[in-house]
Enzyme design. Sequence first.
Site, PDB file in Angstrom:
ATOM      1  N   LYS A   1       1.830  -3.738   6.817  1.00 19.55           N
ATOM      2  CA  LYS A   1       2.136  -4.051   5.413  1.00 19.55           C
ATOM      3  C   LYS A   1       3.652  -4.013   5.174  1.00 19.55           C
ATOM      4  O   LYS A   1       4.209  -4.880   4.511  1.00 19.55           O
ATOM      5  CB  LYS A   1       1.452  -3.024   4.501  1.00 19.55           C
ATOM      6  CG  LYS A   1      -0.049  -3.134   4.479  1.00 19.55           C
ATOM      7  CD  LYS A   1      -0.458  -4.276   3.566  1.00 19.55           C
ATOM      8  CE  LYS A   1      -1.918  -4.567   3.612  1.00 19.55           C
ATOM      9  NZ  LYS A   1      -2.301  -5.705   2.792  1.00 19.55           N
TER      10      LYS A   1
ATOM     11  N   TYR B   1      -1.677   0.047  10.291  1.00 22.37           N
ATOM     12  CA  TYR B   1      -1.988  -0.587   9.005  1.00 22.37           C
ATOM     13  C   TYR B   1      -0.751  -0.540   8.086  1.00 22.37           C
ATOM     14  O   TYR B   1      -0.326  -1.568   7.547  1.00 22.37           O
ATOM     15  CB  TYR B   1      -3.177   0.125   8.346  1.00 22.37           C
ATOM     16  CG  TYR B   1      -3.412  -0.310   6.916  1.00 22.37           C
ATOM     17  CD1 TYR B   1      -3.987  -1.544   6.630  1.00 22.37           C
ATOM     18  CD2 TYR B   1      -3.042   0.507   5.843  1.00 22.37           C
ATOM     19  CE1 TYR B   1      -4.188  -1.949   5.313  1.00 22.37           C
ATOM     20  CE2 TYR B   1      -3.249   0.116   4.535  1.00 22.37           C
ATOM     21  CZ  TYR B   1      -3.816  -1.115   4.276  1.00 22.37           C
ATOM     22  OH  TYR B   1      -4.007  -1.517   2.977  1.00 22.37           O
TER      23      TYR B   1
ATOM     24  N   SER C   1       0.827  -1.204   0.000  1.00 19.07           N
ATOM     25  CA  SER C   1       0.000   0.000   0.000  1.00 19.07           C
ATOM     26  C   SER C   1       0.865   1.260   0.000  1.00 19.07           C
ATOM     27  O   SER C   1       1.989   1.256   0.534  1.00 19.07           O
ATOM     28  CB  SER C   1      -0.846  -0.022   1.277  1.00 19.07           C
ATOM     29  OG  SER C   1      -1.406   1.229   1.508  1.00 19.07           O
TER      30      SER C   1
HETATM   31  N1  LIG Z   1      -8.783  -0.869  -1.522  1.00 20.99           N
HETATM   32  C1  LIG Z   1      -7.703  -0.100  -1.566  1.00 20.99           C
HETATM   33  O1  LIG Z   1      -7.773   1.089  -1.941  1.00 20.99           O
HETATM   34  C2  LIG Z   1      -6.358  -0.679  -1.183  1.00 20.99           C
HETATM   35  C3  LIG Z   1      -5.233   0.166  -1.232  1.00 20.99           C
HETATM   36  C4  LIG Z   1      -3.993  -0.370  -0.891  1.00 20.99           C
HETATM   37  C5  LIG Z   1      -3.882  -1.706  -0.546  1.00 20.99           C
HETATM   38  N2  LIG Z   1      -4.995  -2.496  -0.489  1.00 20.99           N
HETATM   39  C6  LIG Z   1      -4.841  -3.899  -0.113  1.00 20.99           C
HETATM   40  O2  LIG Z   1      -5.505  -4.719  -1.046  1.00 20.99           O
HETATM   41  C7  LIG Z   1      -5.951  -5.923  -0.411  1.00 20.99           C
HETATM   42  C8  LIG Z   1      -7.397  -6.200  -0.753  1.00 20.99           C
HETATM   43  O3  LIG Z   1      -8.181  -5.101  -0.306  1.00 20.99           O
HETATM   44  P1  LIG Z   1      -9.724  -4.952  -0.658  1.00 20.99           P
HETATM   45  O4  LIG Z   1      -9.984  -3.498  -0.869  1.00 20.99           O
HETATM   46  O5  LIG Z   1     -10.090  -5.916  -1.711  1.00 20.99           O
HETATM   47  O6  LIG Z   1     -10.387  -5.360   0.743  1.00 20.99           O
HETATM   48  P2  LIG Z   1     -11.581  -6.393   1.072  1.00 20.99           P
HETATM   49  O7  LIG Z   1     -11.875  -6.234   2.518  1.00 20.99           O
HETATM   50  O8  LIG Z   1     -12.692  -6.194   0.090  1.00 20.99           O
HETATM   51  O9  LIG Z   1     -10.902  -7.801   0.790  1.00 20.99           O
HETATM   52  C9  LIG Z   1     -10.153  -8.521   1.722  1.00 20.99           C
HETATM   53  C10 LIG Z   1     -10.596  -9.969   1.640  1.00 20.99           C
HETATM   54  O10 LIG Z   1      -9.773 -10.759   2.487  1.00 20.99           O
HETATM   55  C11 LIG Z   1     -10.604 -11.604   3.282  1.00 20.99           C
HETATM   56  N3  LIG Z   1      -9.828 -11.881   4.500  1.00 20.99           N
HETATM   57  C12 LIG Z   1      -9.414 -11.005   5.451  1.00 20.99           C
HETATM   58  N4  LIG Z   1      -8.658 -11.640   6.354  1.00 20.99           N
HETATM   59  C13 LIG Z   1      -8.582 -12.935   5.979  1.00 20.99           C
HETATM   60  C14 LIG Z   1      -7.924 -14.086   6.491  1.00 20.99           C
HETATM   61  N5  LIG Z   1      -7.194 -14.051   7.607  1.00 20.99           N
HETATM   62  N6  LIG Z   1      -8.053 -15.256   5.818  1.00 20.99           N
HETATM   63  C15 LIG Z   1      -8.789 -15.341   4.676  1.00 20.99           C
HETATM   64  N7  LIG Z   1      -9.427 -14.290   4.155  1.00 20.99           N
HETATM   65  C16 LIG Z   1      -9.317 -13.092   4.789  1.00 20.99           C
HETATM   66  C17 LIG Z   1     -11.897 -10.850   3.481  1.00 20.99           C
HETATM   67  O11 LIG Z   1     -13.003 -11.667   3.780  1.00 20.99           O
HETATM   68  C18 LIG Z   1     -12.042 -10.185   2.102  1.00 20.99           C
HETATM   69  O12 LIG Z   1     -12.700 -11.040   1.196  1.00 20.99           O
HETATM   70  C19 LIG Z   1      -5.678  -5.743   1.082  1.00 20.99           C
HETATM   71  O13 LIG Z   1      -4.488  -6.429   1.405  1.00 20.99           O
HETATM   72  C20 LIG Z   1      -5.485  -4.243   1.217  1.00 20.99           C
HETATM   73  O14 LIG Z   1      -4.660  -3.932   2.295  1.00 20.99           O
HETATM   74  C21 LIG Z   1      -6.237  -2.013  -0.802  1.00 20.99           C
END
Ligand SMILES: NC(=O)c1ccc[n+]([C@@H]2O[C@H](COP(=O)([O-])OP(=O)(O)OC[C@H]3O[C@@H](n4cnc5c(N)ncnc54)[C@H](O)[C@@H]3O)[C@@H](O)[C@H]2O)c1
Length: 331
Positions: A148, A144, A120
């Site tokens: 990461k 957070y 991130s």
């Molecule tokens: N959305 C953004 O703008 C953004 C920006 C930077 C980084 N990220 C990273 O991208 C990744 C995905 O984010 P997202 O926006 O799709 O979030 P999200 O919450 O929609 O998806 C996360 C998924 O992981 C699952 N999950 C969480 N912990 C778990 C575990 N221990 N075991 C199995 N499943 C688990 C959740 O049920 C969910 O389906 C994350 O790692 C997040 O930190 C997202």
Amino acid sequence: MNTKYVLVTGGAGYIGSHMTLALLDAGAKPIVVDNLSTGIRSAVPPSVPFFHGNCGDEALLDDIMKNYDVNAIVHFAANIIVADSSVDPLGYYRNNTGNARALIDAAVRHRIPHFIFSSSAAVYGEPNTAIISEDHPTNPINPYGRSKLMVEWILADVAKAYPINYAALRYFNVAGADPIGRTGQSSVKATHLIKIAVQAALRKRPGMDIFGDDYPTSDGTCVRDYVHVGDLVQAHLAALAYLRREKENLICNVGYANGFSVQEVIEVVKNVSGVDFEVRVQNRRAGDPSRLVASNRRATEMLRWSPRYDDLKTIVRHALAWEQRLLVDQL
Ligand SMILES: NC(=O)c1ccc[n+]([C@@H]2O[C@H](COP(=O)([O-])OP(=O)(O)OC[C@H]3O[C@@H](n4cnc5c(N)ncnc54)[C@H](O)[C@@H]3O)[C@@H](O)[C@H]2O)c1
């Protein structure tokens, strides 16, 4: 495309569900592990092997890897709400760092050669340049971001000691939805600006808040680099090809090198939707940098990434279409 399996953790979530579809579209074979803490089972097509469980569960991972010839892991599963990470740092370190460690351990045990990690822009903290390149110092300002960055460090150490290479993709603000409407951001607790603004436009919420209008930006609101989720997942496919081709590791930003203020985003949402809604200015939130805009030279040069949806109106149109679809599904 390699015909071995790609294990997608968090594949029922927002970005992971787009990645699962992109892998299928590319002729690859995804498998999903998700604990459905924020993800939705129906976001994963029924043809994809799905394991409801924890991505750090050693026994579950051993079982999957014995039964499927996994060649790469794409690790999305995490808790993602920055503000919550300050209230529950141990929970964030357990899920984002501890479970990632266990997953990487399983990858090494089962000799899985490639690992892609969802990192991130939060690893940079408050930047000291207008455009952030990957060489900018990492100095996360919340649990957070630290949860990461620690995984990036684990991967760097592991890749030196074992036969595995990795890509850490540092996403900026991910937005939009599948252009043909198969999936989108469905999480009830989502705090993403564009999602909230389109919800306000659809009257799913009574207007919205802006946190701070006294930042040193052109209109005083925070500036962010919004990247379409469809382009983001293409960067992952490119990273997978890179890891298979180059045998090197890669740390790479994913953004458009183009910043929009909160105010500008809200104006675009109002224009695209044709709906005016109330916007209230609140105090700044702790830990929001004024401006986060990516350099994407590395992605375009090393991954040959060529975004297709680098247009804020298109991003908003797709987010709005998905939110309308959720509204219809609720009826
Ligand atoms: N959305 C953004 O703008 C953004 C920006 C930077 C980084 N990220 C990273 O991208 C990744 C995905 O984010 P997202 O926006 O799709 O979030 P999200 O919450 O929609 O998806 C996360 C998924 O992981 C699952 N999950 C969480 N912990 C778990 C575990 N221990 N075991 C199995 N499943 C688990 C959740 O049920 C969910 O389906 C994350 O790692 C997040 O930190 C997202």
